[in-house]
Design a protein around this motif. Sequence first.
Motif: not given
Length: 485
Positions: A389-404, A408-418
């Motif tokens: 869940e993101s609490a700010r416009d333009g911020l997108r989080l994508f958590g992904a669980k690793g295969k066997a 695990d990985m987390l992508l944090v994309a902050d589009f035009r974040g200020r």
Amino acid sequence: MCGSVKCVLAASALLVVPALPAADGSVDFSKVAGAVRPALHASGFGPRLTGRDVSKGADLRALNLSAARTHDWALVDHGQRVCDTHFIFPLMRLDPKDPSNYYFKPTDELLRRTRDMGLGVFYRLGTSIEHTGDVFFNTAVPEDDDKYAEVLAGIVRHYTRGWADGFKWDIRYWEIWNEPDGIKNMWRMPGPDGKDPQKMRERFIRFYVTVLRRLKSEFPEQKVGGPALCSYDEEYFEPLLVACRDAGVTPDFISWHEYGNQPDKVLETPAKARALCDRLGFGKTELVVNEWHYLPHDSAWADYAGTKAVRDRLWNGPTGQNGVDSAVYTLSILSGYHATPLDQAYFYGCGRDGAWGYMNQDGMFNKTYYALKMFGRIVASCDRYVESESARDGLRLFGAKGKAGCDDMLLVADFRGRERLLEIAVDGLSDGVTVREAYALDGESDMLPVQVGFRDGKLTIVKRDLNSSASLVIFGDDSHRVLAP
């Protein structure tokens, strides 16, 4: 993560900071939301017949794309007769049932190279875009729909049933035309009717139904659909689908294009398309966005005909199509599509360098290349994504669980974040897990290692500036220290 073994000290990615409240978003690795779908990480990029490729395709392989769409490939393979119907069957007065009237060889080789790269093939039937002004040749409306449909059947038969010294390849998706609503450069009728969008649409719908019926009659196992509209347009899609229903034929997929700079707006359209198909009785029809790309601003199309200075602003700098805004937008869409009913997505373009490629005009990888590579790393190592869940416009989080055996990985994309400081609550990780690696994609860094803070379930990222940026954070413990390729 999984791949070649290589020890990496957690301290190289970990910046110790005091515990802080997570105000910007949260991710919970214990709550799986869905599958990581490689079909959403596809593109128009593929191998070429012409041009010097010293990397032997290594740059393309590094993106870990799942498939390639063949549209516009004839435009980047200069002088080669590939993919487009008029190159494979150049003389419509000839018999389409006679294999000697087809010219398959260069397309055979190009598709072989594509498959050898591990890419699936999404084959666009018809023609590449034609920028010829008020004269037109390849995009002219067929004079005989039934005969044209027979030609297309010959192409499908060659690549899936071995006809005409062909192949029995597992090419499953066959798209009828491209952008028929682009009446200036993709679907052209002579005379006054060629300036009437309604008549042009009605004419295309007749053609579409004829081709769909013909191909499904011989190849019921193949996925046939289209028509790759310029954008999601229900006023076009609805009469098209109604005509199919009235004719007793079902498109296996519908397709359209998305160009823009507002991720939330783009991510709304798959749900609308799903609702339309379901309402009209096409519950099994798949949804495909097979061209999508960032545009710097809403009226950017007009800039392509501008002065050199205008074009330079369109392509270069942080907000240009080769810049960091484009890259982070790309990551926002790639991750955001996973929470939609979309079945496939193909990033555009098709050529490697210049305007719509992943290299700048000087032959260096642009920011978008690293965005695709960053998401390709997630696809290679992870098979599920988790609730965030993101609490700010333009911020997108994508958590992904690793295969066997993978992290695990987390992508944090902050589009035009200020904001320079991002604080994210991370929950659901196993005991002993910490940050193994972290990479930044911003105005200065092209997926380079950086330090982040992680303490008491709080992830802290300090951005270099007040612009778009993305981070890939990899979590792990001492029990498995391996890296993805």
